[in-house]
Structure formats: C-alpha cells, structure tokens
Design a protein around this motif. Sequence first.
Motif, PDB file in Angstrom:
ATOM      1  N   GLU A 179       1.178   1.917 -13.071  1.00 19.16           N
ATOM      2  CA  GLU A 179       1.833   3.132 -12.865  1.00 19.16           C
ATOM      3  C   GLU A 179       1.571   4.444 -13.572  1.00 19.16           C
ATOM      4  O   GLU A 179       1.335   4.493 -15.101  1.00 19.16           O
ATOM      5  N   ASP A 180       1.453   5.594 -12.988  1.00 19.11           N
ATOM      6  CA  ASP A 180       1.212   6.709 -13.628  1.00 19.11           C
ATOM      7  C   ASP A 180       2.681   7.431 -14.139  1.00 19.11           C
ATOM      8  O   ASP A 180       3.321   7.811 -13.234  1.00 19.11           O
ATOM      9  N   VAL A 181       2.667   7.540 -15.497  1.00 22.34           N
ATOM     10  CA  VAL A 181       3.934   7.822 -16.071  1.00 22.34           C
ATOM     11  C   VAL A 181       3.683   9.280 -16.610  1.00 22.34           C
ATOM     12  O   VAL A 181       4.453   9.733 -17.593  1.00 22.34           O
ATOM     13  N   THR A 182       2.834  10.070 -16.248  1.00 26.80           N
ATOM     14  CA  THR A 182       2.320  11.445 -16.834  1.00 26.80           C
ATOM     15  C   THR A 182       3.544  12.336 -16.673  1.00 26.80           C
ATOM     16  O   THR A 182       4.122  12.852 -17.579  1.00 26.80           O
ATOM     17  N   GLY A 183       4.112  12.358 -15.315  1.00 29.37           N
ATOM     18  CA  GLY A 183       5.287  13.190 -15.228  1.00 29.37           C
ATOM     19  C   GLY A 183       6.582  12.708 -15.750  1.00 29.37           C
ATOM     20  O   GLY A 183       7.170  13.541 -16.351  1.00 29.37           O
ATOM     21  N   ASP A 203       0.958  -1.170   0.014  1.00 31.79           N
ATOM     22  CA  ASP A 203      -0.096  -0.004   0.144  1.00 31.79           C
ATOM     23  C   ASP A 203       0.834   1.156  -0.090  1.00 31.79           C
ATOM     24  O   ASP A 203       0.445   2.384  -0.318  1.00 31.79           O
ATOM     25  N   SER A 204       2.076   1.240   0.543  1.00 33.32           N
ATOM     26  CA  SER A 204       3.042   2.349   0.266  1.00 33.32           C
ATOM     27  C   SER A 204       3.577   2.801  -0.884  1.00 33.32           C
ATOM     28  O   SER A 204       4.141   3.845  -1.200  1.00 33.32           O
ATOM     29  N   PHE A 205       3.397   1.786  -1.860  1.00 32.80           N
ATOM     30  CA  PHE A 205       3.771   2.073  -3.142  1.00 32.80           C
ATOM     31  C   PHE A 205       3.111   2.976  -3.949  1.00 32.80           C
ATOM     32  O   PHE A 205       1.891   2.975  -3.847  1.00 32.80           O
ATOM     33  N   PRO A 206       3.890   3.965  -4.913  1.00 30.51           N
ATOM     34  CA  PRO A 206       3.010   4.988  -5.347  1.00 30.51           C
ATOM     35  C   PRO A 206       2.486   4.231  -6.661  1.00 30.51           C
ATOM     36  O   PRO A 206       1.784   5.140  -7.546  1.00 30.51           O
ATOM     37  N   PHE A 207       2.553   3.077  -7.068  1.00 29.18           N
ATOM     38  CA  PHE A 207       1.866   2.564  -8.228  1.00 29.18           C
ATOM     39  C   PHE A 207       1.206   1.364  -7.671  1.00 29.18           C
ATOM     40  O   PHE A 207       1.143   0.680  -6.774  1.00 29.18           O
ATOM     41  N   GLY A 208       0.240   0.869  -8.726  1.00 32.31           N
ATOM     42  CA  GLY A 208      -0.767  -0.097  -8.467  1.00 32.31           C
ATOM     43  C   GLY A 208      -0.104  -1.474  -8.549  1.00 32.31           C
ATOM     44  O   GLY A 208       0.755  -1.632  -9.708  1.00 32.31           O
ATOM     45  N   PHE A 209      -0.283  -2.367  -7.674  1.00 33.52           N
ATOM     46  CA  PHE A 209       0.178  -3.607  -8.090  1.00 33.52           C
ATOM     47  C   PHE A 209      -0.940  -4.721  -7.583  1.00 33.52           C
ATOM     48  O   PHE A 209      -1.523  -4.745  -6.512  1.00 33.52           O
ATOM     49  N   VAL A 210      -1.101  -5.709  -8.547  1.00 35.84           N
ATOM     50  CA  VAL A 210      -2.002  -6.695  -8.324  1.00 35.84           C
ATOM     51  C   VAL A 210      -1.467  -8.147  -8.765  1.00 35.84           C
ATOM     52  O   VAL A 210      -0.574  -8.287  -9.755  1.00 35.84           O
ATOM     53  N   VAL A 211      -1.822  -9.078  -7.902  1.00 31.95           N
ATOM     54  CA  VAL A 211      -1.559 -10.504  -8.391  1.00 31.95           C
ATOM     55  C   VAL A 211      -2.557 -11.466  -8.777  1.00 31.95           C
ATOM     56  O   VAL A 211      -3.610 -11.318  -7.772  1.00 31.95           O
TER      57      VAL A 211
END
Length: 395
Positions: free
Chosen positions: A165-169, A81-89
Amino acid sequence: MHPVAIIAFVAFAAIAGCFVGLRLAARRLRRLTSELYPQVSWRRSTTLASSLDNLRVAAGQGDTQLHDTQANTDRLRLALDSFPFGFVVFRGPFRDLQNHSAETLLAEPLRGPVVREVVARLRGVASSTMRPAIEEIEFNTPQRLVVSITASPVDRRDTVAVVIEDVTGRNRLENVRRDFVANISHELQTPIGALALLAETIAGENEPAIIEPLALRLTEQAHRVSHIIGDLLELSRLEAGQVIERRAVTVARLFDQASERVQPLATERNVQLVVDDPGSLSVSVDERQLVTAVAHLVDNAVRYSPVGGVVRLSAIGSEQLVELVVKDTGMGIPSYALERVFERFYRVDQARHRETGGTGLGLAIVRHVAINHGGSVNVVSVEGEGSEFRVELPL
C-alpha cells in the motif's frame, strides 16, 4: 451329447460371457465416472449404455461447473484489480494470485527490486511465525513515496497474503495533524500563561494606577485567545466542506465590509486603507466566507506594513473570473517562504509575529475559502517592497 445341445450350450456360454463382460465394463465405467466427477451425483447403473449415459451427463455438469468456476475467478480478479493497493497471494514459493497494482509496482525498474526483496523476506517471516509481518519503505526519489508492506499467514500450508500500500498521503496527513496539535498547544500556551500571570498580579495589587494597565493587557490576551479559537472554528468549518450558500454580491460590498472590520487596526497602526472602485463588478459567492477571506488578507497586510504604509484593495474582472487583489507596501515575503505562507501557523519571522499579533491562521482560511469556491489564491512578493495577494474566483 446331441450336436444341437452342444451348439446351444456353446451359444449360451458365449452370451453369458458377453453379459458378464458388459457388467464388468459397466462397473469399471461407473467407477471411472465417480473418480473423474466426485462432485456429481449419478443414478445407479447396471448396463454399459446407462453407464455411458451417466458419464455423458456427468461430463456436461462438470463443464458447467468449470465454466462457473472460471467466471467466479474472473470476477475475483476484476475485484482485486479495482483495489487501490497491491495484493498478492503466495502458495509456497509461487505467486498464486496478484492484482494489477501489485504487478505494476513489482515490475518497476527502480522500486520493484526493493519491494520484491522486502516481500520475500516478510513472506518468510509470516510463514514461519504464523503472525503478520509489517514494514515500511521510503523512496526519496523526485516524487517521495512511502510503501507499507504487510504479509499475513492464511493457513498452515505455507499460504501467505501480502498487501502493498502507498501510505505517502496518510503519513503526510498524520504529520500535519501532529504538527497542528503541537502548534495550537504552543499558540494557546503563551496567552493563557499571560492571563494567569496577569490575574495573579492584579489579585495582589491595590493601586489603581498599576491595576489599570494590567487589566488592559489582560483584556488583550483574552481577545487573542478568543481570536485563535474563532479562527480555528472557522477553519474547521471550511475544511469540513460546509454547504456554500451562493448569491450575487457586488465586489464593492465585499470590500466595504472587509475594510470596516480592519479599519480600527489600521487606524491604530497608522496604515491607510485605499479601495479602488470596482464599479458594478459582482460575483456569485458565499458572502460571509468571502468577506472573512478578504478581511484576513487586509488584516495581514496592515499588520506587516510600516507606519504610514498603504494597503490597496482592487478587483479585475474578465469573462471567466474575477480577481480580488490586496496589495501592501510592507516588509515583503522571502522567496523561500512563498509556498508555505498558506500553511496553518507558519511564520516567516517569529520575532516579528510577537510584535504584530495575529493567529497565524488567516492565510490558511483564505486558501480554503478560495478552494471551496472553485478558485485559488496566490502571492507575489518582493522583500522590502511589499506583497500582492490575488484571489481568483470563477464567475
């Protein structure tokens, strides 16, 4: 047979039967314990009491291991949950594990359905090919968003890990870097080409009357290259966040040094520099950086002012901040360009730029100096009337 013997035999048979039954019960209980808790090592038992004792010990150890497993799972979820990106297994068609970022994005009413569709498709590709599958989605909503989705196979049992992952920046920075390389190549190509051409021409001339003006133009182009490289180095230092050496400096001293730098250009273009007396107003700043920033503002104002124009420097102080103001009577800036004038190499009028010179980096340097000091810079301009730049610095 004697009655007593008969009674004794029956009693012995009953005791033997009970003993055999207890042994069988102990053996079954021992086998059940091994099946329920294969990870637990237990001592060999031959009686029902010892088998029950083994079962009780094994159950206690199993509960401890179950508690530890749950604690490890909770820690893993907190870490994910601390990761800034989404992670699903995914395990087969089911979501085995997902973090908060993925849950939030997948549940969005607008973007969620599109993301879920792409995730399902990439998961199938990764599972069938046993290779990572990657795709980017661009959402042209009021707030532009670019999402990168990567599905990677974990094993051959249809387990797939998906990163959202949000790669906009990151994409924006990549575009800025690409534009910067293109711009600097273009900016240097012109003067370097002129240098080569002028040098070849001078090499083939013997007449002093022709060589002298060519040599002057050669010197001008060499200075232009030097200025571009100098501004690039200054901008790179500012963007690197170099340590600011603050000390109290009077605004009058800043204005004097900046005006002294630009006065030759102002004299050449017949533009008057007017400095309003700021009195004893002072700021705690990096003097070198602030002088450079103010000098760039004044230089820019002089270059875009008409012959006989006026560039005025003034300062406004309050309890919380100091404003350094540079105002000119030049051509002004169109409203559509006001948000972009602080970009590197941005030019409102390329034809006008060729006449005025400049490196196109001055206002970008001003912005970074202001930001490094915890301040800001803004501009108000009217076409045909002039522009006013204000650098706000906190006291």
